[in-house]
Design an enzyme around this catalytic site. Structure first.
Site, PDB file in Angstrom:
ATOM      1  N   SER A  71       4.473  11.960   9.516  1.00 32.01           N
ATOM      2  CA  SER A  71       3.013  11.917   9.637  1.00 32.01           C
ATOM      3  C   SER A  71       2.619  11.031  10.808  1.00 32.01           C
ATOM      4  CB  SER A  71       2.388  11.369   8.360  1.00 32.01           C
ATOM      5  OG  SER A  71       0.996  11.148   8.563  1.00 32.01           O
TER       6      SER A  71
ATOM      7  N   TYR B  12       1.747   4.875   1.791  1.00 29.78           N
ATOM      8  CA  TYR B  12       2.147   6.230   2.226  1.00 29.78           C
ATOM      9  C   TYR B  12       2.723   6.166   3.645  1.00 29.78           C
ATOM     10  CZ  TYR B  12       1.391  10.968   4.114  1.00 29.78           C
ATOM     11  OH  TYR B  12       1.545  12.185   4.737  1.00 29.78           O
TER      12      TYR B  12
HETATM   13  P1  NAP Z   1       0.460  19.851  -0.237  1.00 31.34           P
HETATM   14  O1  NAP Z   1      -0.443  20.982   0.126  1.00 31.34           O
HETATM   15  O2  NAP Z   1      -0.083  18.767  -1.086  1.00 31.34           O
HETATM   16  O3  NAP Z   1       1.775  20.458  -0.925  1.00 31.34           O
HETATM   17  C1  NAP Z   1       2.736  19.581  -1.418  1.00 31.34           C
HETATM   18  C2  NAP Z   1       3.967  20.355  -1.840  1.00 31.34           C
HETATM   19  O4  NAP Z   1       4.928  19.415  -2.323  1.00 31.34           O
HETATM   20  C3  NAP Z   1       3.703  21.345  -2.957  1.00 31.34           C
HETATM   21  O5  NAP Z   1       4.545  22.453  -2.793  1.00 31.34           O
HETATM   22  C4  NAP Z   1       4.078  20.554  -4.203  1.00 31.34           C
HETATM   23  O6  NAP Z   1       4.542  21.397  -5.261  1.00 31.34           O
HETATM   24  C5  NAP Z   1       5.232  19.691  -3.692  1.00 31.34           C
HETATM   25  N1  NAP Z   1       5.316  18.432  -4.426  1.00 31.34           N
HETATM   26  C6  NAP Z   1       4.412  17.433  -4.465  1.00 31.34           C
HETATM   27  N2  NAP Z   1       4.843  16.457  -5.302  1.00 31.34           N
HETATM   28  C7  NAP Z   1       6.033  16.861  -5.789  1.00 31.34           C
HETATM   29  C8  NAP Z   1       6.966  16.293  -6.709  1.00 31.34           C
HETATM   30  N3  NAP Z   1       6.779  15.119  -7.295  1.00 31.34           N
HETATM   31  N4  NAP Z   1       8.076  17.005  -6.995  1.00 31.34           N
HETATM   32  C9  NAP Z   1       8.299  18.194  -6.426  1.00 31.34           C
HETATM   33  N5  NAP Z   1       7.458  18.786  -5.549  1.00 31.34           N
HETATM   34  C10 NAP Z   1       6.334  18.116  -5.247  1.00 31.34           C
HETATM   35  O7  NAP Z   1       1.078  19.125   1.058  1.00 31.34           O
HETATM   36  P2  NAP Z   1       0.773  19.384   2.614  1.00 31.34           P
HETATM   37  O8  NAP Z   1      -0.572  18.853   2.929  1.00 31.34           O
HETATM   38  O9  NAP Z   1       1.142  20.776   2.969  1.00 31.34           O
HETATM   39  O10 NAP Z   1       1.834  18.355   3.266  1.00 31.34           O
HETATM   40  C11 NAP Z   1       3.167  18.727   3.498  1.00 31.34           C
HETATM   41  C12 NAP Z   1       3.858  17.603   4.249  1.00 31.34           C
HETATM   42  O11 NAP Z   1       3.131  17.299   5.447  1.00 31.34           O
HETATM   43  C13 NAP Z   1       3.957  16.285   3.477  1.00 31.34           C
HETATM   44  O12 NAP Z   1       5.181  15.668   3.793  1.00 31.34           O
HETATM   45  C14 NAP Z   1       2.800  15.479   4.032  1.00 31.34           C
HETATM   46  O13 NAP Z   1       3.018  14.087   3.903  1.00 31.34           O
HETATM   47  C15 NAP Z   1       2.814  15.923   5.482  1.00 31.34           C
HETATM   48  N6  NAP Z   1       1.535  15.745   6.185  1.00 31.34           N
HETATM   49  C16 NAP Z   1       0.446  16.488   5.812  1.00 31.34           C
HETATM   50  C17 NAP Z   1      -0.750  16.324   6.515  1.00 31.34           C
HETATM   51  C18 NAP Z   1      -1.979  17.131   6.179  1.00 31.34           C
HETATM   52  O14 NAP Z   1      -3.048  16.859   6.771  1.00 31.34           O
HETATM   53  N7  NAP Z   1      -1.913  18.103   5.306  1.00 31.34           N
HETATM   54  C19 NAP Z   1      -0.824  15.389   7.564  1.00 31.34           C
HETATM   55  C20 NAP Z   1       0.302  14.653   7.892  1.00 31.34           C
HETATM   56  C21 NAP Z   1       1.489  14.848   7.198  1.00 31.34           C
HETATM   57  P3  NAP Z   1       3.692  21.509  -6.645  1.00 31.34           P
HETATM   58  O15 NAP Z   1       2.284  21.769  -6.255  1.00 31.34           O
HETATM   59  O16 NAP Z   1       4.309  22.621  -7.409  1.00 31.34           O
HETATM   60  O17 NAP Z   1       3.875  20.174  -7.298  1.00 31.34           O
END
Ligand code: NAP
Length: 265
Positions: free
Chosen positions: A153, A166
């Site tokens: 991130s 985080y």
């Molecule tokens: P998201 O939409 O919240 O999706 C999270 C995914 O991780 C889901 O498939 C969820 O599965 C799984 N997950 C969460 N907690 C879990 C647990 N305890 N055990 C197993 N699976 C778990 O996330 P996203 O926004 O796409 O982000 C993806 C990555 O990008 C992350 O590493 C995040 O830190 C990084 N990131 C995101 C952003 C952003 O703006 N979106 C910015 C910077 C970095 P379930 O729903 O089935 O639990």
């Protein structure tokens, strides 16, 4: 495990039931990989990713595991090995080519004085301990010449007070990336971090709907003029996982559209 050039390439994308992980799974499947779609609790969303891949002519299967516990990590590794063996066209070869550590939890209101021990531990369990031990468990089946991509991130570069713990987890993953690259490099395995900025997954979509001026605020802080999309992250991941990325290892690739580079004029 040696690279068998006749076997189909394979990938595991943790947290690929939605958001950025789903876009990565779709992109790697488009590149011809058999994809293990991991999810935590939402089985329907995991299956939807598999169905989307199948509708585009790709191949995928789901694996469920809660990454908050070590047992969950072990069960994910076992599920991936079993799934690869069952779905591999060559039943004798259940190797993995690409491991994308994408699943993570964020802290809402994670300011120093508001953080709880439980939330802090949960952040480090899912975001740091799980990928660390998943790599440990899967290295024996990761093929020589494979790739590990960690999703980091921009918060390691930009100080955001309400995401302190985080951000620390993502900093730990950058250290993991650099050192692990040296540990596995002799096997021609590359290890990199792709660090997104604000990306339009469900959370940001809801925030944009609730606060229309947010889009202007985001764009004001970026060099590039659109809100980051999951595909904007999936493409650099696919590049690092492809043969073209073979000479890049131990590094962090910022995929944030140039967020907070400095004054625009
Ligand atoms: P998201 O939409 O919240 O999706 C999270 C995914 O991780 C889901 O498939 C969820 O599965 C799984 N997950 C969460 N907690 C879990 C647990 N305890 N055990 C197993 N699976 C778990 O996330 P996203 O926004 O796409 O982000 C993806 C990555 O990008 C992350 O590493 C995040 O830190 C990084 N990131 C995101 C952003 C952003 O703006 N979106 C910015 C910077 C970095 P379930 O729903 O089935 O639990």
């Amino acid at each position: 495990m040696q690279n068998d050039t006749t076997a189909p390439r394979t990938a595991l994308v943790t947290g690929s039931s939605r958001g950025i992980g789903r876009a990565i799974a779709l992109r790697l499947a488009q590149d011809g990989m058999l994809v293990a779609v991991h999810y935590g609790s939402d089985a329907a969303a995991g299956q939807e990713t598999v169905d989307l891949i199948a509708a585009r002519g790709g191949r995928a299967f789901t694996v469920a595991a809660d990454l908050g516990s070590y047992d969950g990590v072990r069960s994910l590794a076992e599920g991936v090995r079993a799934g690869l063996a069952a779905h591999s066209r060559d039943a004798g070869d259940a190797g993995l080519d690409v491991l994308v550590n994408n699943a993570a939890v964020t802290s809402s209101g994670g300011h120093l004085q508001d953080e709880t021990v439980e939330q802090f531990d949960r952040l480090f369990a899912v975001n740091v301990r799980a990928p660390y031990f998943l790599v440990q468990q899967l290295l024996p089946v990761l093929r020589d010449g494979g790739s590990i991509v960690n999703i980091g991130s921009g918060v390691t570069r930009i100080a955001l007070a309400d995401e302190l713990a985080y951000a620390m987890t993502k900093g730990a993953m950058e250290t993991f990336t650099r050192t692990l690259a040296n540990v596995v490099g002799a096997r021609r395995i590359t290890v990199n971090t792709v660090a997104p900025g604000p990306t339009q997954t469900a959370g940001l979509t809801a925030a944009l709907a609730a606060m229309p001026q947010l889009e202007e605020m985001l764009l004001g802080g970026q060099a590039l003029p659109w809100v980051g999309q999951p595909e904007d992250i999936a493409d650099p991941v696919a590049f690092l996982a492809s043969p073209e990325g073979r000479w890049i290892t131990g590094t962090v690739i910022d995929a944030s559209g140039g967020t907070y580079l400095g004054p625009k004029r």
